[in-house]
Design an enzyme around this catalytic site. Structure first.
Site, mmCIF file in Angstrom:
data_model
loop_
_atom_site.group_PDB
_atom_site.id
_atom_site.type_symbol
_atom_site.label_atom_id
_atom_site.label_comp_id
_atom_site.label_asym_id
_atom_site.label_seq_id
_atom_site.Cartn_x
_atom_site.Cartn_y
_atom_site.Cartn_z
ATOM 1 N N HIS A 1 37.706 35.610 39.881
ATOM 2 C CA HIS A 1 37.016 34.936 41.052
ATOM 3 C C HIS A 1 37.554 33.495 40.926
ATOM 4 C CE1 HIS A 1 33.703 37.804 39.610
ATOM 5 N NE2 HIS A 1 33.837 38.140 40.655
ATOM 6 N N ASP B 1 36.229 31.571 38.128
ATOM 7 C CA ASP B 1 37.046 31.970 36.866
ATOM 8 C C ASP B 1 37.989 30.952 36.397
ATOM 9 O OD1 ASP B 1 35.022 34.014 36.419
ATOM 10 O OD2 ASP B 1 36.494 35.220 37.392
HETATM 11 C C1 3MF Z 1 32.723 43.841 42.906
HETATM 12 C C2 3MF Z 1 33.847 43.292 42.508
HETATM 13 C C3 3MF Z 1 33.964 41.735 42.188
HETATM 14 C C4 3MF Z 1 32.799 41.463 41.498
HETATM 15 C C5 3MF Z 1 32.366 41.870 40.302
HETATM 16 C C6 3MF Z 1 31.195 41.246 39.587
HETATM 17 C C7 3MF Z 1 35.700 40.907 43.334
HETATM 18 O O1 3MF Z 1 32.781 45.222 43.025
HETATM 19 O O2 3MF Z 1 35.033 43.869 42.234
HETATM 20 O O3 3MF Z 1 34.413 41.125 43.071
HETATM 21 O O4 3MF Z 1 32.566 40.158 41.657
HETATM 22 O O5 3MF Z 1 32.313 42.970 40.001
HETATM 23 O O6 3MF Z 1 30.535 42.137 38.501
#
Ligand code: 3MF
Ligand code: MG
Length: 345
Positions: A50, A53
């Site tokens: 993210h 992150d």
């Molecule tokens: C959603 C995703 C992620 C989510 C993550 C959070 C890229 O399926 O893949 O986004 O943020 O899973 O738990």
């Protein structure tokens, strides 16, 4: 470890504290550096991010500070011989995005969402990847009458166009999901994701990601969702996991619920040379019951299952499968697959 030419990734959220809507965390937070070390140890190649992150609290940082922190993260990856697969804007936690981001009724919120996502694109560039994943978590409704769904579709398209224009090297990957957190999402399936991309100002830079659990939640088969995107050269990443029926998003270990369904996902990825286009992302979560020191086995298991299934797919007698298809002997074909899945190494 024989990886058959595939590269593997997961995100920091896949080593998590185990909180659910009805209970608090049950495991301590693992430091990002330790997650990276685990990723390396388990034989993975890339981290997914993210935006926050990579650069925590980016909403409150200057462009120069965002650059400095993202570049420091890139050096950390370089030192371990790892890469970033993609960066995703986390548009679902901020108080501004309670009622959605790109499709919020409030224009100030939509402006925030776009500015935030431009920062995400910058971070991706600093981390050395051209890929941005859009999981459109809150773009939908709890109440049908709350938003104009036609206007919302145009708003999503406008946001995608603005991002493609902002960064001419950026490639956008849409990750559809039918529900959760919303009751109903505007981009629930691969068909919706690809249609949106095709309407954008540069369709060649918009692709998609299939998450197995999301497809199951939509009542669809993940392998067929992947195949639909593969048919148009649009499957640029996957989030493999598993899901036991139509309930909350479980992010179970790959293959742990339905091994046949997992086999078919690996089969279509194999048959269409996915490894030449994208990485195998594992969006799996440890069971809440798993003690902290044992809470990475879901990643190990998912990787092992994938690799074992590649071996199964490669062991299949393609000529025999063709013969059985021609003879329309699908029961024998069924047995061929079941037998291959149950064979000992
Ligand atoms: C959603 C995703 C992620 C989510 C993550 C959070 C890229 O399926 O893949 O986004 O943020 O899973 O738990
Ligand atoms: Mg996912």
């Amino acid at each position: 470890m024989e990886k058959y030419g595939y590269k593997f990734s997961f995100g920091p959220w896949n080593i998590h504290e185990g909180a659910d809507p009805f209970g608090p965390p049950v495991r301590p937070t693992v430091a990002f550096g330790d997650k990276l070390a685990t990723l390396k140890e388990l034989g993975f190649d890339a981290m997914q991010f993210h935006d926050d992150d990579a650069v925590p609290d980016l909403d409150n940082l200057s462009a120069a500070e965002i650059k400095r922190q993202a570049e420091a993260m890139k050096r950390m990856l370089d030192d371990l011989g790892l890469v970033a697969e993609f960066v995703a804007p986390r548009l679902w936690e901020h108080p501004m995005t309670i009622d959605g981001a790109f499709t919020a009724n409030d224009p100030a919120v939509r402006a925030y969402a776009l500015e935030r996502t431009k920062k995400t694109a910058d971070i991706a560039r600093y981390l050395g990847t051209d890929l941005m994943v859009l999981w459109l978590a809150r773009e939908g409704t709890y109440l049908r009458e709350a938003k104009d769904a036609v206007r919302a579709t145009h708003q999503l398209l406008e946001a995608i166009d603005a991002l493609l224009e902002y960064d001419p090297a950026l490639r956008i990957i849409i990750e559809p999901k039918p529900n959760e957190p919303m009751d109903l999402a505007y981009i629930p399936t691969m068909g919706h994701a690809l249609a949106l991309g095709m309407q954008s100002r540069d369709p060649s830079r918009v692709g998609a990601l299939v998450e197995s659990a999301h497809a199951v939640l939509a009542g669809l088969d993940p392998a067929d969702e992947m195949s639909f995107a593969l048919a148009f050269g649009k499957l640029w990443s996957v989030h493999l996991n598993d899901q036991n029926g139509l309930k909350f998003d479980q992010d179970r270990s790959f293959g742990s619920v339905d091994l046949r369904r997992a086999f078919n996902q690996v089969r279509v990825l194999e048959e269409n040379n996915f490894r030449e286009v994208g990485m195998v992302g594992l969006d799996v979560k440890a069971l809440r019951t798993q003690p902290a020191e044992l809470a990475t086995k879901h990643l190990r298991n998912s990787l092992r299952v994938f690799l074992r299934l590649v071996a199964v797919v490669r062991s299949l007698d393609k000529t025999r499968i063709d013969e059985l298809r021609q003879a329309r002997d699908y029961e024998e074909l069924d047995w061929l697959v079941l037998d291959a899945l149950m064979k000992n190494e």
